[in-house]
Design a protein around this motif. Structure first.
Motif, PDB file in Angstrom:
ATOM      1  N   SER A  53       0.827  -1.208   0.000  1.00 38.46           N
ATOM      2  CA  SER A  53       0.000   0.000   0.000  1.00 38.46           C
ATOM      3  C   SER A  53       0.861   1.257   0.000  1.00 38.46           C
ATOM      4  O   SER A  53       0.583   2.212  -0.728  1.00 38.46           O
ATOM      5  CB  SER A  53      -0.923   0.014   1.217  1.00 38.46           C
ATOM      6  N   TRP A 101       2.151   1.808  -3.471  1.00 35.86           N
ATOM      7  CA  TRP A 101       1.176   2.436  -4.372  1.00 35.86           C
ATOM      8  C   TRP A 101       1.027   3.925  -4.060  1.00 35.86           C
ATOM      9  O   TRP A 101       0.857   4.741  -4.975  1.00 35.86           O
ATOM     10  CB  TRP A 101      -0.174   1.729  -4.288  1.00 35.86           C
ATOM     11  N   ILE A 102       1.089   4.293  -2.783  1.00 35.19           N
ATOM     12  CA  ILE A 102       1.010   5.712  -2.423  1.00 35.19           C
ATOM     13  C   ILE A 102       2.224   6.456  -2.962  1.00 35.19           C
ATOM     14  O   ILE A 102       2.097   7.581  -3.460  1.00 35.19           O
ATOM     15  CB  ILE A 102       0.875   5.874  -0.894  1.00 35.19           C
ATOM     16  N   MET A 103       3.404   5.835  -2.889  1.00 33.65           N
ATOM     17  CA  MET A 103       4.611   6.483  -3.417  1.00 33.65           C
ATOM     18  C   MET A 103       4.550   6.619  -4.936  1.00 33.65           C
ATOM     19  O   MET A 103       5.119   7.547  -5.506  1.00 33.65           O
ATOM     20  CB  MET A 103       5.854   5.715  -2.986  1.00 33.65           C
ATOM     21  N   GLY A 143       0.510   8.786  -5.298  1.00 31.16           N
ATOM     22  CA  GLY A 143       0.072   9.796  -4.334  1.00 31.16           C
ATOM     23  C   GLY A 143      -0.199  11.126  -5.011  1.00 31.16           C
ATOM     24  O   GLY A 143       0.441  11.482  -6.005  1.00 31.16           O
ATOM     25  N   ASN A 194       0.346  14.337  -4.210  1.00 28.99           N
ATOM     26  CA  ASN A 194       1.331  15.411  -4.180  1.00 28.99           C
ATOM     27  C   ASN A 194       2.717  14.982  -4.642  1.00 28.99           C
ATOM     28  O   ASN A 194       3.336  15.660  -5.457  1.00 28.99           O
ATOM     29  CB  ASN A 194       1.433  15.992  -2.761  1.00 28.99           C
ATOM     30  N   SER A 195       3.206  13.881  -4.115  1.00 23.19           N
ATOM     31  CA  SER A 195       4.577  13.502  -4.425  1.00 23.19           C
ATOM     32  C   SER A 195       4.687  12.121  -5.043  1.00 23.19           C
ATOM     33  O   SER A 195       5.774  11.559  -5.095  1.00 23.19           O
ATOM     34  CB  SER A 195       5.431  13.559  -3.154  1.00 23.19           C
ATOM     35  N   GLY A 196       3.589  11.559  -5.500  1.00 23.93           N
ATOM     36  CA  GLY A 196       3.648  10.271  -6.175  1.00 23.93           C
ATOM     37  C   GLY A 196       4.409  10.386  -7.486  1.00 23.93           C
ATOM     38  O   GLY A 196       4.227  11.343  -8.245  1.00 23.93           O
ATOM     39  N   ASN A 216       2.247  10.819 -10.655  1.00 22.65           N
ATOM     40  CA  ASN A 216       1.579  12.121 -10.698  1.00 22.65           C
ATOM     41  C   ASN A 216       2.562  13.268 -10.933  1.00 22.65           C
ATOM     42  O   ASN A 216       2.232  14.241 -11.615  1.00 22.65           O
ATOM     43  CB  ASN A 216       0.779  12.363  -9.420  1.00 22.65           C
ATOM     44  N   GLU A 256      -6.253  10.486  -8.984  1.00 23.18           N
ATOM     45  CA  GLU A 256      -6.738  10.685  -7.626  1.00 23.18           C
ATOM     46  C   GLU A 256      -6.729   9.347  -6.888  1.00 23.18           C
ATOM     47  O   GLU A 256      -7.684   8.580  -6.951  1.00 23.18           O
ATOM     48  CB  GLU A 256      -8.138  11.269  -7.644  1.00 23.18           C
ATOM     49  N   LEU A 257      -5.653   9.073  -6.203  1.00 29.32           N
ATOM     50  CA  LEU A 257      -5.494   7.806  -5.488  1.00 29.32           C
ATOM     51  C   LEU A 257      -6.471   7.679  -4.331  1.00 29.32           C
ATOM     52  O   LEU A 257      -6.953   6.591  -4.036  1.00 29.32           O
ATOM     53  CB  LEU A 257      -4.065   7.669  -4.980  1.00 29.32           C
ATOM     54  N   TYR A 258      -6.787   8.784  -3.674  1.00 28.00           N
ATOM     55  CA  TYR A 258      -7.628   8.734  -2.483  1.00 28.00           C
ATOM     56  C   TYR A 258      -9.117   8.837  -2.805  1.00 28.00           C
ATOM     57  O   TYR A 258      -9.930   9.031  -1.913  1.00 28.00           O
ATOM     58  CB  TYR A 258      -7.222   9.821  -1.498  1.00 28.00           C
TER      59      TYR A 258
END
Length: 178
Positions: free
Chosen positions: A130, A133-135, A138, A140-142, A145, A160-162
């Motif tokens: 998890s 995947w956020i890294m 994410g 802002n800093s993914g 992205n 938009e991951l969230y």
């Protein structure tokens, strides 16, 4: 005494020894232990959730507590939960079946690597995957992205991951090897 009378106790002992060697008795003992540990708290929780009031000697039972929880949470929460569960399950099954078919039934290149990767994925804890995947995605800093912001522009990443869709995607990817 007849031979069958003498043979019977040895037959029982032999049968018991066979059951002990097979592990059947150990499994039954473990199952009994789990029931002794889990069942009393579960029954206490179930009884407490059904008690509506009354006295300790004569409590009243009903489903009013469950109805109250459903009424307070609203239909939107339940619909979102069902969409999340069904969406992530459908994605995981579709990707899992497709990759299993490619690995098992075709001569696709790198299929052995895909099979080993699926097994290795089961060894990595879900929290680590998890965070990965956020890294990657994410807001802002993914990494993905950040790269897409350089190409597309803007202050926020286009993925938009969230969001509900992002959570369905990540959960589906996490359960795909299973």
């Amino acid at each position: 005494m007849s031979e069958t009378t003498l043979a019977r106790p040895w037959g029982r002992a032999e049968h018991l020894a066979r059951r002990l060697r097979s592990g059947e008795t150990a499994i039954l003992a473990l199952l009994a232990l789990v029931l002794v540990v889990v069942l009393p708290p579960f029954l206490f929780l179930l009884r407490a959730s059904l008690v509506l009031g009354g006295t300790d000697a004569e409590p009243r039972y009903g489903f009013d507590n469950f109805i109250s929880v459903i009424a307070r949470s609203g239909a939107e929460l339940w619909i979102t939960t069902l969409v999340y569960a069904l969406g992530s399950s459908a994605l995981a099954i579709a990707l899992g079946v497709s990759s299993a078919w490619l690995v098992a039934r075709t001569d696709a290149p790198f299929r052995r690597i895909a099979m080993v990767a699926a097994f290795l994925s089961l060894a990595v804890p879900v929290i680590i995957k998890s965070i990965g995947w956020i890294m990657l995605l994410g807001p802002n800093s993914g990494l993905v992205n950040v790269m897409l912001r350089l190409v597309v522009g803007g202050d926020e990443g286009p993925i938009e991951l969230y969001s509900l869709g992002g959570m369905i995607f990540v959960e589906g990817m996490l359960w795909m090897p299973v």
